[in-house]
Design a protein around this motif. Structure first.
Motif, PDB file in Angstrom:
ATOM      1  N   ASN A  78      -4.057  45.662  23.887  1.00  0.00           N
ATOM      2  CA  ASN A  78      -4.581  45.785  22.531  1.00  0.00           C
ATOM      3  C   ASN A  78      -6.061  46.142  22.493  1.00  0.00           C
ATOM      4  OD1 ASN A  78      -2.150  45.264  21.225  1.00  0.00           O
ATOM      5  ND2 ASN A  78      -2.415  43.062  21.485  1.00  0.00           N
ATOM      6  N   VAL A  79      -6.651  46.396  23.644  1.00  0.00           N
ATOM      7  CA  VAL A  79      -8.059  46.787  23.701  1.00  0.00           C
ATOM      8  C   VAL A  79      -8.141  48.286  23.426  1.00  0.00           C
ATOM      9  CG1 VAL A  79     -10.101  46.992  25.167  1.00  0.00           C
ATOM     10  CG2 VAL A  79      -8.658  44.951  25.319  1.00  0.00           C
ATOM     11  N   HIS A  80      -8.861  48.656  22.359  1.00  0.00           N
ATOM     12  CA  HIS A  80      -8.996  50.065  21.994  1.00  0.00           C
ATOM     13  C   HIS A  80     -10.415  50.578  22.203  1.00  0.00           C
ATOM     14  CE1 HIS A  80      -4.976  50.097  20.301  1.00  0.00           C
ATOM     15  NE2 HIS A  80      -5.279  48.936  19.725  1.00  0.00           N
ATOM     16  N   HIS A  81     -11.407  49.697  22.133  1.00  0.00           N
ATOM     17  CA  HIS A  81     -12.814  50.057  22.342  1.00  0.00           C
ATOM     18  C   HIS A  81     -13.287  49.333  23.592  1.00  0.00           C
ATOM     19  CE1 HIS A  81     -12.351  51.587  18.433  1.00  0.00           C
ATOM     20  NE2 HIS A  81     -13.411  51.125  17.835  1.00  0.00           N
ATOM     21  N   LEU A  82     -13.828  50.108  24.523  1.00  0.00           N
ATOM     22  CA  LEU A  82     -14.183  49.530  25.805  1.00  0.00           C
ATOM     23  C   LEU A  82     -15.505  50.091  26.306  1.00  0.00           C
ATOM     24  CD1 LEU A  82     -13.084  47.801  28.198  1.00  0.00           C
ATOM     25  CD2 LEU A  82     -12.063  49.897  29.057  1.00  0.00           C
ATOM     26  N   THR A  83     -16.391  49.220  26.740  1.00  0.00           N
ATOM     27  CA  THR A  83     -17.644  49.639  27.365  1.00  0.00           C
ATOM     28  C   THR A  83     -17.669  49.077  28.769  1.00  0.00           C
ATOM     29  OG1 THR A  83     -18.820  49.676  25.267  1.00  0.00           O
ATOM     30  CG2 THR A  83     -20.162  49.522  27.255  1.00  0.00           C
ATOM     31  N   PHE A  84     -17.870  49.951  29.729  1.00  0.00           N
ATOM     32  CA  PHE A  84     -17.939  49.546  31.122  1.00  0.00           C
ATOM     33  C   PHE A  84     -19.305  49.913  31.654  1.00  0.00           C
ATOM     34  CE2 PHE A  84     -17.282  50.546  35.682  1.00  0.00           C
ATOM     35  CZ  PHE A  84     -16.974  49.271  36.110  1.00  0.00           C
ATOM     36  N   ASP A  85     -20.121  48.899  31.898  1.00  0.00           N
ATOM     37  CA  ASP A  85     -21.473  49.117  32.397  1.00  0.00           C
ATOM     38  C   ASP A  85     -21.464  48.937  33.906  1.00  0.00           C
ATOM     39  OD1 ASP A  85     -24.133  49.305  32.955  1.00  0.00           O
ATOM     40  OD2 ASP A  85     -24.746  47.618  31.719  1.00  0.00           O
ATOM     41  N   ALA A  86     -21.434  50.036  34.618  1.00  0.00           N
ATOM     42  CA  ALA A  86     -21.334  49.998  36.076  1.00  0.00           C
ATOM     43  C   ALA A  86     -22.620  49.559  36.746  1.00  0.00           C
ATOM     44  CB  ALA A  86     -20.935  51.373  36.597  1.00  0.00           C
ATOM     45  N   THR A  87     -23.660  49.308  35.985  1.00  0.00           N
ATOM     46  CA  THR A  87     -24.905  48.900  36.620  1.00  0.00           C
ATOM     47  C   THR A  87     -24.797  47.508  37.222  1.00  0.00           C
ATOM     48  OG1 THR A  87     -25.771  48.098  34.514  1.00  0.00           O
ATOM     49  CG2 THR A  87     -26.341  50.353  35.153  1.00  0.00           C
TER      50      THR A  87
END
Length: 182
Positions: free
Chosen positions: A19-28
């Motif tokens: 159900n996750v539609h908005h995702l931010t992945f901060d690879a730092t």
């Protein structure tokens, strides 16, 4: 828990995160070499709006030979991709460009891609121009907070000195909204 088991956990819980539609992945916060893009994308299969750090692009967009797909293909509903901290180096964008070209060949709808930058880190205008010219026909491209630092230099052959500015894609110049600096 080692990093491999952290990424494997995403694949095991795919139904939990559907159900996750908005995702931010901060690879730092990770070493880029530790990213398992396939496990991550499988864990969030219905992502529509994603934000990825520019240094993680190869791990999400490079085709995996045994599957003939890139990890990002697990996000079949993806509509918008924001590339965070777009330290524009065209070499790092090659997997993304190849992936977008394949989308075009298979007549998929154009993806909305937003490049964002750090207002305190000016980008090389020539590099941005090259990337812009490659991306502009492959996606709906938006540029946000990308301060430019043209590599201008003075030259003098005979007579007065001349200021030489880098060549910039004309369409890029037309698309830029100029914001005065203080």
């Amino acid at each position: 828990m080692d990093n491999k088991s952290v990424w494997d956990a995403f694949g095991m819980y795919g139904l939990k995160f559907c159900n996750v539609h908005h995702l931010t992945f901060d690879a730092t916060s990770f070493s880029v070499s530790q990213i398992n893009g396939t496990a991550f994308c499988q864990g969030f299969p219905n992502t529509r709006y994603a934000a990825l750090h520019s240094n993680s692009l190869p791990f999400f967009f490079t085709t995996i030979p045994m599957w003939l797909q890139a990890p990002i293909d697990k996000w079949a509903s993806l509509e918008t991709l924001t590339i965070l901290d777009s330290g524009i180096h065209t070499k790092g964008f090659v997997p993304l460009l190849q992936w977008l070209e394949l989308r075009q060949v298979f007549d998929f709808p154009k993806l909305h891609i937003k490049l964002t930058g750090d207002p305190l880190s000016p980008l090389d205008a020539t590099e941005l121009s090259i990337l812009y010219s490659k991306l502009k026909n492959l996606c709906a491209l938006e540029l946000d907070c990308l301060p430019l630092s043209p590599a201008a230099h003075l030259t003098r052959t005979t007579g007065p000195p001349h200021l030489i500015l880098p060549a910039i894609e004309p369409d890029l110049v037309n698309d830029i909204f100029w914001v005065p600096t203080k």
